[in-house]
Design a protein around this motif. Sequence first.
Motif: not given
Lengths: 248, 308
Positions: B56, B143, B164
């Motif tokens: 992320l 993600g 992600a």
Amino acid sequence: MLWLARAARRVFDEPAARTAHPSHGPHFAGYLADLLEPYGLVPHPPAGGQSYGEMAAALIAGVVRPDEPVDLLVLAFAVPDVRPGRATATYLSHLCPGSPLAFAVCDQGAAAGFTALRIAQSYPDSRRSLVIVVEQATLHYDLPAPAPLPARHAGVALLCGDSGVARVSSVTVERGGPPAGDLAVPAGQPYTGVWWALAGELADPTPRRVVVADHDPVLGYACTSTVDFMALERDGGGTGVRVGLGAA
Amino acid sequence: MTALEAVATYLPEHRVPIEELAGELDLTPMQVRLFRRFHKLSDVCRAPGATPLDLLLAAVSNLDDLPAVRHRVRYVLWARTFPVVVPYPLNPLETMCRLLGLDKAVAFTVTHHACATGLLAIDVAGRLLAGSEPDALALVVAGEKAFTYDARVVPETSVFGEGASACLVRHEGPRDRLLAYAAGQRGDFDDEVTTDVGRFQEEYQAALMAAIRAAVDRAGLALDDIALVLPHNVNVVAWQRLCRRIGYPVDRVLLDNVPLTAHVFCADAFVNYQTARARGLLRPGDRYLVAAAGAGRGATFSAMVFEH
């Protein structure tokens, strides 16, 4: 404007029936092992625990009549259940009258129920919305960080919509210290407690304002919702659904 | 009207040919050949040793606009295929917010639409922002790790790759305006209701077509008005078949990433958006459609129409 029409609340004393299914144990054990391994945690034997699908299905049956199509269903939880990979809300959409748009919110501790209610407010075209807050008490590993753990499996369903017995005047979720509220929350229900208490308030028709408040000690969320119980009359059918007559 | 403000993605550099995944995915040599030759799946991205938080953060760090608008972010939503991806109470989303200085924002995960949750999260974010100040933003991230068998393969359909995305959403905005959203849920595919997994395969095309048609109708458009389709990257053959049935030219479906990334959970739409922008496939005023099907004990079929 969102109104609270009816609620159901229930404690589930037994483990989920699904945990006895022959395919459950091996699948759950595999999922748990893969989930925990990167964090150096070891799973306990995958026995017991509840499924939010089973719990919410019982709550839906208790709060929604077949002739009341629901447009939106939001499921709120914090503790994982015994079917951690399942799209449970999608299953619930199939069970719930009206086949509502259904999804879940989580990773927000005690704030998730408030966020679910706030989301219900954001669908003004929904005639009926169902907010379901659930918690189950069996964790199959030691907590890797401090957090509340429920003492029992419990769930609350709030049937909301464009009419009801109490107006949900505001819902606030923000970071901050513990806010003041009006409800006595039962011990052992860190995620459903305030909603359990609010559901109990529905038995009292006295016009009044109730502030529903909670605080998540880990994430630091301060949450409040102001609920106004109005002077009401039974609707024509006298079936328990009541229509707000107070000034909006 | 909900609008996208900025989009960023992250795809790990480490690529793994699907042949190397045969062991962990329990694939026979025939199934691997089918995936490569028929479904046009080739490689997946993997980030060994990376956590969900790392994925992320990598996507958000590519969101060049974020530092300047951080103070306007009111909500942070993680659109997630799998409801549970870390042990309770670990919370990568919360950690991400703290590291990014977003600790005043309200952060939560949206899930239970499987890989179609990314579209749901955009819609929910826009709705929540309707009650905020006009310049308020939501950050929608997606993600996940291919951490367990269920998160590595969709049997007979696709394989998951890691990656992600991060997307800034506004309630009103001039870029990539959301015209319509439709989601059809099939809880009757849950294993509590049926054990007939073949039914999902049989009804997949019709259900996804219904979501696409519903979104296009709600946008007040016809399918011919859609300049480009950004698909989920499950495989090529499913889109070829769908295009034949629905009467849409498959060369207007951006399938370039299927062999490069395979199915990146809820991030497919954003990965494909980035590719479309990079290749100049979206001109101002173009209407485009994003489609996703999420299956995992129940199924959700979703489509969104945007105006670029």
